[in-house]
Design a protein around this motif. Structure first.
Motif, PDB file in Angstrom:
ATOM      1  N   GLU A 145       0.830  -1.200   0.000  1.00 29.14           N
ATOM      2  CA  GLU A 145       0.000   0.000   0.000  1.00 29.14           C
ATOM      3  C   GLU A 145       0.869   1.256   0.000  1.00 29.14           C
ATOM      4  N   TYR A 146       1.921   1.230   0.793  1.00 25.59           N
ATOM      5  CA  TYR A 146       2.842   2.377   0.844  1.00 25.59           C
ATOM      6  C   TYR A 146       3.561   2.554  -0.497  1.00 25.59           C
ATOM      7  N   LEU A 147       4.055   1.458  -1.059  1.00 27.65           N
ATOM      8  CA  LEU A 147       4.735   1.540  -2.356  1.00 27.65           C
ATOM      9  C   LEU A 147       3.800   2.105  -3.416  1.00 27.65           C
ATOM     10  N   HIS A 148       2.566   1.607  -3.451  1.00 28.60           N
ATOM     11  CA  HIS A 148       1.610   2.069  -4.454  1.00 28.60           C
ATOM     12  C   HIS A 148       1.280   3.543  -4.254  1.00 28.60           C
ATOM     13  N   SER A 149       1.294   4.001  -2.993  1.00 30.13           N
ATOM     14  CA  SER A 149       1.030   5.422  -2.741  1.00 30.13           C
ATOM     15  C   SER A 149       2.131   6.303  -3.315  1.00 30.13           C
ATOM     16  N   LEU A 150       3.310   5.718  -3.529  1.00 30.52           N
ATOM     17  CA  LEU A 150       4.415   6.434  -4.169  1.00 30.52           C
ATOM     18  C   LEU A 150       4.407   6.257  -5.686  1.00 30.52           C
ATOM     19  N   ASN A 169      -3.105   0.930   0.292  1.00 27.26           N
ATOM     20  CA  ASN A 169      -4.393   1.372  -0.069  1.00 27.26           C
ATOM     21  C   ASN A 169      -4.039   1.893  -1.387  1.00 27.26           C
ATOM     22  N   SER A 170      -4.127   0.943  -2.342  1.00 23.90           N
ATOM     23  CA  SER A 170      -3.689   1.335  -3.643  1.00 23.90           C
ATOM     24  C   SER A 170      -4.412   2.606  -3.992  1.00 23.90           C
ATOM     25  N   ARG A 171      -3.637   3.605  -4.366  1.00 24.38           N
ATOM     26  CA  ARG A 171      -4.294   4.869  -4.654  1.00 24.38           C
ATOM     27  C   ARG A 171      -5.030   4.778  -5.982  1.00 24.38           C
TER      28      ARG A 171
END
Length: 423
Positions: free
Chosen positions: A138-143, A227-229
């Motif tokens: 989720e954190y990676l996808h937020s980036l 939390n895939s953005r």
């Protein structure tokens, strides 16, 4: 990529690092356990310079070694998350380039699974580790970062028992309008200490799961490595990558087909990892790469046993159509995680396994290991072996691919000589 606060990464002098041992190797580099002058233990990933320099001219290629090394260093520099590594320094010599990240004494998730009685995790243990993987992705996808190589060997166990994802050279960044301009900062995980029963009870008793700590301080090969953005239903509006990368038993169907892929490939990989945690094997493994890819495209996963929330979640993650595949956002509210307090996970002070850390007084260092020569000798032999495999694979491919040997219409699958597996 914006690194948030222009965090300065120091240069490390190789001669001032005490080499404790070689931990393992990947396709292009070797990982060493080293100790700094201050006594800090780090994992140093060392890569041959010539393997990077010869690809520098192809730096715009998503598959070039030069691009991978630059990208991995860039993303490591921007991470501010307790489940992702911190970049502690960079090493550059005439023969190698390398960087030092956090050392994880608990080995990897695959090694931990194999220590279980039936080489499988219980649902409670699976729930804890799966929740941490969801938070990390989720954190990676937020980036805007697609990880693309989630597998147990890339999931390490930190000193505090929490997970850490490593090896980002196969990752890529997608330009999404929903990606924040600067990385969010996540509070660090507290160091392991006395069990807080209130916290444990709130998270399905995962922290009292009974996994025995390690009896040894040795570490296996470490591949150093929303939390895939943007949910999968919105995938058509997101930039996609067409690179053919991954590890064959975990690769998503859309990567094989070359139709373009986005964050949904990480959800597929998560499904394969959860399947392996439940059954002790991956769901689509064939006798060779061709058969494995055929099964990934055509075969449904065999979810043997009575219907459970975990099996239902795995089935939704292993949906072959990325538009229909469950997103990380929906994973977090799935019945398998019912009752989980997502704000509590990173605060758990007694995860399922707390590894044994080597005593500082027992670390003498191995003066017989010359990092540059060690890396050079290993990959000199590897390149020679790969040249032979390329010749054999090319001949076999030419014999089989005259229309009657093409297993995916208009799609060539890579030979073992290709740069497919990660590091």
């Amino acid at each position: 990529m914006n690194d948030g606060d222009d965090h300065h990464i120091p240069s490390l002098q190789l001669q001032k690092l005490k080499v404790v041992s070689a931990l393992g190797r990947g396709a292009k580099g070797v990982v060493f356990l080293v100790q700094t002058e201050s006594g800090e233990l780090l994992a140093l990933k060392a890569i041959l310079r010539h393997s990077i320099d010869k690809n520098k001219g192809n730096g715009n290629s998503d598959d070039s070694e030069y691009r991978r090394v630059c990208f991995e260093q860039e993303v490591l520099k921007c991470f501010r998350h307790p489940l992702l590594p911190k970049l502690h320094g960079v090493v550059v010599t005439e023969k190698i380039v390398g960087y030092a990240i956090d050392y994880c004494p608990g080995r990897d998730l695959n090694s931990l699974r194999k220590k279980q009685t039936e080489k499988m995790f219980s649902d409670d243990i699976t729930r804890f580790y799966a929740a941490e993987l969801v938070l990390a992705l989720e954190y990676l996808h937020s980036l805007g970062i697609v990880y693309r190589d989630l597998k147990p060997e890339n999931v390490m166990i930190q000193e505090n028992g929490h997970l850490m994802l490593v090896d980002f050279d196969l990752s890529t960044k997608l330009c999404s309008a929903k990606t924040p301009e600067s990385p969010p900062i996540v509070e660090p995980v507290p160091k392991s200490g006395p069990v807080k029963k209130k916290n444990v009870a709130a998270f399905y008793r995962c922290c009292s799961s009974g996994i025995s700590p390690e009896d040894t301080v040795s570490v296996p090969p470490a591949e150093l490595g929303a939390n895939s953005r943007t949910s999968t239903s919105e995938s058509d509006s997101v930039e996609k990558s067409n690179s053919f990368v991954g590890t064959e038993e975990y690769v998503a169907p859309e990567i094989i087909l070359g139709t373009g892929h986005d964050f949904a490939v990480d959800c597929w990989c998560l499904g394969v990892v959860l399947y392996e945690m439940l059954y002790g094997t991956t769901p689509f493994r064939g006798s060779n790469r061709k058969e494995t890819f055929h099964r990934i495209l055509k075969k449904s996963p065999e979810l043997v046993g009575e219907p459970t929330a975990l099996r239902d979640l795995i089935g939704k993650l292993l949906e072959k159509d990325p538009k229909q595949r469950i997103s990380l956002e929906k994973v977090k509210v799935h019945d398998f995680f019912k009752g989980v307090d997502w704000n509590l996970i990173l605060r758990i002070q007694r995860p399922p396994c707390i590894p044994v850390r080597p005593e500082d007084k027992g670390i003498e260092g191995n003066k017989g290991i010359d990092v540059e020569d060690f890396v050079h000798e290993i990959f000199k032999a590897v390149e020679e072996e790969k040249e032979e495999e390329n010749k054999d694979s090319e001949k076999k491919s030419n014999d089989e691919s005259r229309n009657n040997g093409v297993w995916v219409e208009e799609q060539n699958y890579p030979t073992r000589g290709d740069n497919f597996l990660s590091f």
